[in-house]
Design a protein around this motif. Structure first.
Motif, PDB file in Angstrom:
ATOM      1  N   LEU A 238       0.834  -1.208   0.000  1.00  0.00           N
ATOM      2  CA  LEU A 238       0.000   0.000   0.000  1.00  0.00           C
ATOM      3  C   LEU A 238       0.866   1.255   0.000  1.00  0.00           C
ATOM      4  O   LEU A 238       0.562   2.225  -0.708  1.00  0.00           O
ATOM      5  CB  LEU A 238      -0.930  -0.008   1.221  1.00  0.00           C
ATOM      6  N   ALA A 239       1.952   1.238   0.756  1.00  0.00           N
ATOM      7  CA  ALA A 239       2.862   2.383   0.761  1.00  0.00           C
ATOM      8  C   ALA A 239       3.537   2.560  -0.594  1.00  0.00           C
ATOM      9  O   ALA A 239       3.757   3.696  -1.048  1.00  0.00           O
ATOM     10  CB  ALA A 239       3.913   2.209   1.860  1.00  0.00           C
ATOM     11  N   SER A 240       3.841   1.445  -1.270  1.00  0.00           N
ATOM     12  CA  SER A 240       4.482   1.517  -2.591  1.00  0.00           C
ATOM     13  C   SER A 240       3.590   2.245  -3.598  1.00  0.00           C
ATOM     14  O   SER A 240       4.091   2.920  -4.504  1.00  0.00           O
ATOM     15  CB  SER A 240       4.788   0.106  -3.108  1.00  0.00           C
TER      16      SER A 240
ATOM     17  N   ALA B 214      -4.337  -4.715  -0.796  1.00  0.00           N
ATOM     18  CA  ALA B 214      -5.681  -5.110  -0.354  1.00  0.00           C
ATOM     19  C   ALA B 214      -5.765  -6.625  -0.167  1.00  0.00           C
ATOM     20  O   ALA B 214      -6.342  -7.117   0.815  1.00  0.00           O
ATOM     21  CB  ALA B 214      -6.716  -4.635  -1.366  1.00  0.00           C
ATOM     22  N   LEU B 215      -5.180  -7.369  -1.111  1.00  0.00           N
ATOM     23  CA  LEU B 215      -5.158  -8.826  -0.995  1.00  0.00           C
ATOM     24  C   LEU B 215      -4.399  -9.257   0.254  1.00  0.00           C
ATOM     25  O   LEU B 215      -4.789 -10.206   0.948  1.00  0.00           O
ATOM     26  CB  LEU B 215      -4.523  -9.435  -2.247  1.00  0.00           C
ATOM     27  N   GLY B 216      -3.306  -8.546   0.560  1.00  0.00           N
ATOM     28  CA  GLY B 216      -2.526  -8.861   1.751  1.00  0.00           C
ATOM     29  C   GLY B 216      -3.337  -8.676   3.023  1.00  0.00           C
ATOM     30  O   GLY B 216      -3.238  -9.483   3.964  1.00  0.00           O
ATOM     31  N   CYS B 217      -4.159  -7.647   3.094  1.00  0.00           N
ATOM     32  CA  CYS B 217      -5.007  -7.414   4.268  1.00  0.00           C
ATOM     33  C   CYS B 217      -6.001  -8.553   4.465  1.00  0.00           C
ATOM     34  O   CYS B 217      -6.197  -9.045   5.585  1.00  0.00           O
ATOM     35  CB  CYS B 217      -5.751  -6.090   4.122  1.00  0.00           C
ATOM     36  N   ILE B 218      -6.627  -8.992   3.367  1.00  0.00           N
ATOM     37  CA  ILE B 218      -7.600 -10.087   3.440  1.00  0.00           C
ATOM     38  C   ILE B 218      -6.920 -11.384   3.884  1.00  0.00           C
ATOM     39  O   ILE B 218      -7.424 -12.116   4.751  1.00  0.00           O
ATOM     40  CB  ILE B 218      -8.289 -10.282   2.073  1.00  0.00           C
TER      41      ILE B 218
ATOM     42  N   GLY C 133      -1.651  -1.213  -5.115  1.00  0.00           N
ATOM     43  CA  GLY C 133      -2.796  -1.103  -4.227  1.00  0.00           C
ATOM     44  C   GLY C 133      -3.592  -2.390  -4.148  1.00  0.00           C
ATOM     45  O   GLY C 133      -4.050  -2.789  -3.055  1.00  0.00           O
ATOM     46  N   GLU C 134      -3.762  -3.069  -5.287  1.00  0.00           N
ATOM     47  CA  GLU C 134      -4.489  -4.335  -5.302  1.00  0.00           C
ATOM     48  C   GLU C 134      -3.763  -5.399  -4.490  1.00  0.00           C
ATOM     49  O   GLU C 134      -4.389  -6.179  -3.753  1.00  0.00           O
ATOM     50  CB  GLU C 134      -4.674  -4.819  -6.745  1.00  0.00           C
TER      51      GLU C 134
ATOM     52  N   ALA D  60      12.608  -2.619   2.715  1.00  0.00           N
ATOM     53  CA  ALA D  60      12.117  -2.749   4.091  1.00  0.00           C
ATOM     54  C   ALA D  60      11.006  -3.791   4.176  1.00  0.00           C
ATOM     55  O   ALA D  60      10.970  -4.625   5.099  1.00  0.00           O
ATOM     56  CB  ALA D  60      11.622  -1.394   4.594  1.00  0.00           C
ATOM     57  N   MET D  61      10.097  -3.766   3.197  1.00  0.00           N
ATOM     58  CA  MET D  61       8.984  -4.722   3.172  1.00  0.00           C
ATOM     59  C   MET D  61       9.489  -6.153   3.044  1.00  0.00           C
ATOM     60  O   MET D  61       9.045  -7.060   3.769  1.00  0.00           O
ATOM     61  CB  MET D  61       8.052  -4.384   2.010  1.00  0.00           C
ATOM     62  N   LEU D  62      10.439  -6.390   2.147  1.00  0.00           N
ATOM     63  CA  LEU D  62      10.925  -7.739   1.912  1.00  0.00           C
ATOM     64  C   LEU D  62      11.848  -8.232   3.021  1.00  0.00           C
ATOM     65  O   LEU D  62      11.998  -9.444   3.213  1.00  0.00           O
ATOM     66  CB  LEU D  62      11.629  -7.822   0.551  1.00  0.00           C
TER      67      LEU D  62
END
Length: 398
Positions: free
Chosen positions: A97-99, A179-183, A175-176, A114-116
């Motif tokens: 989402l930050a990306s 969102a998938l990561g949150c679910i 962004g997609e 940082a994410m990886l």
């Protein structure tokens, strides 16, 4: 590895859906790692950098992943698995989402690294957790099933990323994924049993791994398999465009073909590994991988031939890695936490090496050479697979 209290075997519905939750987490991880490969032209254009520079998002990310996988396995080996894995998925979701809001290339690269660095945890720990929630006789097929997430990342994730990026921009694609990561994070939190812990990983564990010839050879196979694939895979979209004139839709279809065949290959591997054995299954799919890479090298310039080669290559790509995981767990079950983490680490080393070599050749316009260099890596992998053939019991006793 051991299960504290054996609580998961009475978890009912929660336990039945736990492997699926772990698999979907691998889908998010795979999309997070592979995403730039599906939208290199859009990233290059939107960030005002070259395609080679955009490809370095994969190379530098793989370097962080290969360092982070064993390091984080050591640092977090005592952490309860549900907390560890859901936190990791939350970090991947927030990173993607930050990306989507990164203002420039440098910021995007920093967010990705940082994410990886956190995301390096997920794949090896998910495989290790699988060994805690199923009986030993189902361990191989369950680990292979969890790796379906990576196949789905290629089968559905990359084509969708390519489609979204080409029509709505690379920010929408990130962004997609977020969102998938949150679910996926919420699903894992609900379905994975609590109280799961593996055997602690300490310096003695790493020393035992280093003394095992078979483990070191298996790790070398993983590195060579991934190096060969990522010489081409990192730049597959731009290569198809430059060599055949393929547009975004055709490139998306090739990515889909690659992923769907990878999914089918892994389904087949999951079904046959418990009866055929991990060695013979590994030989079969490594040979398919070699056949596909050879077809790409010889057919470069003709879209139909390259797409057909990608289909054969796809049958082998996810299956070979899942078989490596199964063989490592079988080779030394008490060391599984360390060996699975190291396998993931050398997988990312292979990605870094392959994408770096492919990037140098791509920058020098040696477009046909990429396929032949990839074949060389995979030939070496096939040789080592044959070298690691298990000895028959009679020979072992002699």
């Amino acid at each position: 590895m051991q299960l504290h209290g054996n609580s998961c075997y009475g978890c009912g519905v929660t336990r039945r859906f736990a492997p699926t939750a772990l698999m979907l987490g691998n889908l998010v991880t795979g999309c997070s790692v592979l995403a730039p490969a599906g939208m290199l032209p859009e990233l290059a254009s939107g960030l005002d950098v070259s395609i080679h520079a955009a490809g370095l998002l994969i190379t530098f990310g793989a370097i962080v992943l290969c360092i982070g996988s064993p390091l984080t396995a050591w640092l977090t080996s005592r952490v309860e698995r549900r907390i560890l894995l859901t936190t990791t998925l939350a970090a991947l979701a927030l990173g993607n989402l930050a990306s989507a809001f990164a203002p420039d290339y440098t910021t995007l690269l920093g967010i990705r690294l940082a994410m990886l660095a956190v995301g390096a945890l997920y794949t090896p720990q998910a495989a290790g957790t699988a060994a805690l929630i199923v009986p030993a006789e189902r361990r191989g097929s369950t680990i292979a099933y969890i790796f379906l997430g990576w196949s789905l990342a290629a089968a559905a994730g990359l084509p969708l990323i390519t489609l979204i990026a080409s029509h709505y921009g690379w920010r929408a694609a990130y962004g997609e994924i977020g969102a998938l990561g949150c679910i996926s994070c919420l699903f894992l939190l609900m379905r994975l049993p609590g109280g799961l812990k593996g055997a602690p990983v300490d310096l003695k564990t790493w020393a035992e791994v280093g003394r095992s010839r078979i483990i070191l050879l298996l790790l070398a196979i993983t590195m060579l398999q991934m190096s060969g694939q990522f010489v081409v895979f990192t730049y597959m979209g731009p290569l198809l465009n430059k060599l055949t004139g393929a547009g975004p839709n055709a490139i998306g279809l090739v990515f889909a073909l690659y992923g769907v065949c990878g999914f089918l290959g892994l389904v087949i591997a999951t079904r046959i590994v418990d009866t055929a054995g991990p060695y013979r299954t590994s030989v079969l799919f490594t040979c398919l991988l070699l056949a596909g890479m050879t077809g790409w090298a010889l057919g470069a310039g003709t879209l139909v031939l390259m797409a057909g080669a990608v289909a054969i290559w796809g049958l082998g790509f996810a299956s070979t890695n899942s078989m490596q995981q199964v063989r490592l767990v079988a080779a030394a079950p008490p060391l599984a936490s360390a060996t699975v983490a190291l396998n993931t680490s050398v997988l990312y080393i292979g990605q870094a090496v392959g994408s770096a070599v492919g990037g140098m050749l791509f920058a020098r316009e040696q477009l046909h050479m990429l396929g032949f260099v990839a074949v060389g890596f995979v030939v070496l992998a096939v040789i080592l697979v044959i070298v690691t053939q298990p000895r028959p019991p009679a020979a072992a006793k002699a």
